[in-house]
Design a protein around this motif. Structure first.
Motif, PDB file in Angstrom:
ATOM      1  N   LEU A 194       0.850  -1.188   0.000  1.00 17.23           N
ATOM      2  CA  LEU A 194       0.000   0.000   0.000  1.00 17.23           C
ATOM      3  C   LEU A 194       0.893   1.249   0.000  1.00 17.23           C
ATOM      4  N   LYS A 195       0.772   2.140   0.973  1.00 17.47           N
ATOM      5  CA  LYS A 195       1.475   3.419   0.826  1.00 17.47           C
ATOM      6  C   LYS A 195       2.993   3.304   0.956  1.00 17.47           C
ATOM      7  N   ALA A 196       3.493   2.290   1.635  1.00 21.11           N
ATOM      8  CA  ALA A 196       4.946   2.105   1.656  1.00 21.11           C
ATOM      9  C   ALA A 196       5.450   1.836   0.239  1.00 21.11           C
ATOM     10  N   GLY A 197       4.747   0.943  -0.473  1.00 19.68           N
ATOM     11  CA  GLY A 197       5.116   0.655  -1.856  1.00 19.68           C
ATOM     12  C   GLY A 197       4.943   1.858  -2.765  1.00 19.68           C
ATOM     13  N   THR A 198       3.862   2.621  -2.544  1.00 20.04           N
ATOM     14  CA  THR A 198       3.641   3.820  -3.346  1.00 20.04           C
ATOM     15  C   THR A 198       4.783   4.813  -3.158  1.00 20.04           C
ATOM     16  N   SER A 199       5.214   4.992  -1.929  1.00 22.49           N
ATOM     17  CA  SER A 199       6.319   5.928  -1.663  1.00 22.49           C
ATOM     18  C   SER A 199       7.605   5.449  -2.338  1.00 22.49           C
ATOM     19  N   GLN A 200       7.833   4.149  -2.337  1.00 21.71           N
ATOM     20  CA  GLN A 200       9.024   3.611  -3.006  1.00 21.71           C
ATOM     21  C   GLN A 200       8.969   3.863  -4.506  1.00 21.71           C
ATOM     22  N   LYS A 201       7.792   3.668  -5.096  1.00 26.00           N
ATOM     23  CA  LYS A 201       7.634   3.910  -6.536  1.00 26.00           C
ATOM     24  C   LYS A 201       7.917   5.375  -6.868  1.00 26.00           C
ATOM     25  N   ILE A 202       7.374   6.287  -6.073  1.00 27.00           N
ATOM     26  CA  ILE A 202       7.611   7.714  -6.303  1.00 27.00           C
ATOM     27  C   ILE A 202       9.097   8.028  -6.158  1.00 27.00           C
ATOM     28  N   ALA A 203       9.705   7.510  -5.096  1.00 22.90           N
ATOM     29  CA  ALA A 203      11.120   7.801  -4.840  1.00 22.90           C
ATOM     30  C   ALA A 203      12.019   7.225  -5.940  1.00 22.90           C
ATOM     31  N   LEU A 204      11.742   5.987  -6.350  1.00 27.85           N
ATOM     32  CA  LEU A 204      12.537   5.373  -7.407  1.00 27.85           C
ATOM     33  C   LEU A 204      12.395   6.133  -8.721  1.00 27.85           C
ATOM     34  N   ASN A 205      11.155   6.465  -9.092  1.00 23.18           N
ATOM     35  CA  ASN A 205      10.915   7.249 -10.311  1.00 23.18           C
ATOM     36  C   ASN A 205      11.691   8.553 -10.268  1.00 23.18           C
ATOM     37  N   SER A 206      11.590   9.247  -9.141  1.00 22.71           N
ATOM     38  CA  SER A 206      12.218  10.558  -9.010  1.00 22.71           C
ATOM     39  C   SER A 206      13.739  10.444  -9.027  1.00 22.71           C
ATOM     40  N   PHE A 207      14.259   9.453  -8.304  1.00 21.20           N
ATOM     41  CA  PHE A 207      15.712   9.241  -8.255  1.00 21.20           C
ATOM     42  C   PHE A 207      16.279   8.941  -9.638  1.00 21.20           C
ATOM     43  N   SER A 208      15.750   7.917 -10.296  1.00 21.43           N
ATOM     44  CA  SER A 208      16.339   7.502 -11.570  1.00 21.43           C
ATOM     45  C   SER A 208      16.118   8.543 -12.661  1.00 21.43           C
ATOM     46  N   SER A 209      14.970   9.225 -12.645  1.00 19.55           N
ATOM     47  CA  SER A 209      14.733  10.268 -13.643  1.00 19.55           C
ATOM     48  C   SER A 209      15.704  11.427 -13.447  1.00 19.55           C
ATOM     49  N   ALA A 210      15.925  11.806 -12.183  1.00 19.19           N
ATOM     50  CA  ALA A 210      16.863  12.889 -11.899  1.00 19.19           C
ATOM     51  C   ALA A 210      18.284  12.512 -12.307  1.00 19.19           C
ATOM     52  N   VAL A 211      18.664  11.257 -12.049  1.00 24.77           N
ATOM     53  CA  VAL A 211      19.992  10.793 -12.463  1.00 24.77           C
ATOM     54  C   VAL A 211      20.142  10.890 -13.982  1.00 24.77           C
ATOM     55  N   MET A 212      19.104  10.481 -14.698  1.00 24.83           N
ATOM     56  CA  MET A 212      19.172  10.528 -16.158  1.00 24.83           C
ATOM     57  C   MET A 212      19.229  11.967 -16.680  1.00 24.83           C
ATOM     58  N   VAL A 213      18.565  12.892 -16.004  1.00 21.98           N
ATOM     59  CA  VAL A 213      18.693  14.305 -16.371  1.00 21.98           C
ATOM     60  C   VAL A 213      20.140  14.750 -16.186  1.00 21.98           C
ATOM     61  N   ARG A 214      20.738  14.358 -15.064  1.00 22.98           N
ATOM     62  CA  ARG A 214      22.135  14.726 -14.803  1.00 22.98           C
ATOM     63  C   ARG A 214      23.096  14.105 -15.830  1.00 22.98           C
ATOM     64  N   LEU A 215      22.704  12.990 -16.417  1.00 23.29           N
ATOM     65  CA  LEU A 215      23.540  12.318 -17.420  1.00 23.29           C
ATOM     66  C   LEU A 215      23.189  12.760 -18.844  1.00 23.29           C
ATOM     67  N   HIS A 216      22.515  13.914 -18.961  1.00 22.05           N
ATOM     68  CA  HIS A 216      22.229  14.552 -20.255  1.00 22.05           C
ATOM     69  C   HIS A 216      21.263  13.739 -21.122  1.00 22.05           C
ATOM     70  N   LYS A 217      20.358  13.014 -20.473  1.00 26.27           N
ATOM     71  CA  LYS A 217      19.356  12.261 -21.225  1.00 26.27           C
ATOM     72  C   LYS A 217      18.112  13.095 -21.525  1.00 26.27           C
ATOM     73  N   VAL A 218      18.104  14.322 -21.030  1.00 32.56           N
ATOM     74  CA  VAL A 218      16.962  15.218 -21.195  1.00 32.56           C
ATOM     75  C   VAL A 218      17.470  16.580 -21.652  1.00 32.56           C
ATOM     76  N   TYR A 219      16.759  17.186 -22.604  1.00 37.26           N
ATOM     77  CA  TYR A 219      17.078  18.539 -23.086  1.00 37.26           C
ATOM     78  C   TYR A 219      15.863  19.413 -22.794  1.00 37.26           C
ATOM     79  N   GLY A 220      16.063  20.447 -21.945  1.00 37.64           N
ATOM     80  CA  GLY A 220      14.895  21.149 -21.424  1.00 37.64           C
ATOM     81  C   GLY A 220      14.142  20.158 -20.568  1.00 37.64           C
ATOM     82  N   ASN A 221      12.913  19.873 -20.936  1.00 32.64           N
ATOM     83  CA  ASN A 221      12.199  18.783 -20.257  1.00 32.64           C
ATOM     84  C   ASN A 221      11.771  17.712 -21.270  1.00 32.64           C
ATOM     85  N   LEU A 222      12.530  17.621 -22.359  1.00 25.85           N
ATOM     86  CA  LEU A 222      12.216  16.665 -23.422  1.00 25.85           C
ATOM     87  C   LEU A 222      13.104  15.430 -23.300  1.00 25.85           C
TER      88      LEU A 222
END
Length: 297
Positions: A194-222
């Motif tokens: 339930l919410k423990a899993g939901t929080s993990q999903k949000i955190a994982l999404n946010s972590f890996s997406s932010a890492v990929m932005v830092r690795l130049h996988k995103v231009y602007g927000n594209l």
């Protein structure tokens, strides 16, 4: 009797949950999920540390190695799998260690999460290096499999990140960077899907997406490093290229065809009037940073 962790403690507000009418039952389950977002927001400083530290290692050729059991492990597998189509991150650069092996994604393997030695063995089999990042996840923070992976990772010099839903748990305290998602008791006692899993999903999404932005996988927000592996994604690649390059869809599609459907290359080709080979060389010279290749960074 041992003290119950927050995720195992019965929720004080819902002792008569089985007597609720259906609208009230659904309201209780849905409304409680709001704490998942708050928990991730509270953990933002630790997540930011993890993003910056992980991006530094991965930029040097390291791998993002996920580890977990049960719901936590399945969410980790999901995050790993999605990095390839979204950001063209190679699958072998994001292996996921799931207690019980790949089959546990679909069917629980009894006792697998209790085997810390197997966790360590699974990690050793990958041949980790100091550039690798081990991200171990467990709602309880005490799962032996996840702790085994984490301990082995530390001994081998990898960056270790531990994420749990209980403060002070070993997975958090023994990791180089510990992340606590304090979601508290579940509406259905102990059901961390339930919410423990939901929080993990949000955190994982946010972590890996932010890492990929830092690795130049995103231009602007594209998402300019997606893999166009089906008709939907080809159409998305055309839209992204047209938007980033400021051109008509037909010109974007032609450049994509010539570049092997690489959005970054197509944008460079249109914006700078380059051929595919020249665009590729220019992009490689700046380690895939499209903004820098365009002279904007």
């Amino acid at each position: 009797m041992s003290h119950l962790s927050a995720t195992e403690t019965p929720h004080p507000a819902h002792a008569a949950l089985d007597l609720y009418d259906t609208p009230s039952l659904l309201a209780a389950l849905v409304d409680d999920q709001q704490r998942a977002v708050a928990a991730v927001q509270a953990a933002a400083p630790q997540l930011a540390r993890a993003v910056d530290a992980a991006a530094q290692r991965l930029a040097q050729g390291g791998r993002l190695i996920y580890a977990g059991a049960g719901t936590s492990g399945r969410l980790a597998v999901l995050d790993a799998v999605e990095l390839n189509p979204t950001f063209s991150w190679p699958p072998d650069q994001a292996p996921a260690l799931l207690a019980g092996g790949p089959g546990a994604m679909f069917l629980a393997v009894e006792g697998a999460e209790d085997d810390g030695a197997q966790g360590a063995e699974d990690l050793h089999r990958l041949g980790p290096t100091p550039n690798d990042v081990v991200f171990a996840i467990a709602a309880s923070g005490t799962t032996p499999f996840a702790l085994g992976v984490l301990s082995a990772g530390r001994a081998l010099g990898t960056l270790t990140i531990g994420m749990a839903n209980n403060a002070g748990s070993p997975l958090v305290t023994e990791a180089e960077i510990g992340i606590v998602l304090d979601t508290g008791p579940e509406v259905i006692s102990g059901s961390t899907r339930l919410k423990a899993g939901t929080s993990q999903k949000i955190a994982l999404n946010s972590f890996s997406s932010a890492v990929m932005v830092r690795l130049h996988k995103v231009y602007g927000n594209l998402m300019v490093d997606l893999r166009a592996t089906n008709v939907k994604l080809v159409h998305r690649a055309v839209r992204l290229t047209a938007q980033a390059a400021g051109c008509a869809p037909a010109q974007a599609e032609a450049a994509l065809r010539d570049s092997g459907y690489r959005v970054k290359l197509a944008v460079l080709m249109v914006r700078l009037g380059l051929g595919a080979d020249a665009a590729r060389a220019r992009l490689e010279a700046v380690h895939g940073d499209l903004r820098a290749a365009l002279g904007e960074g």
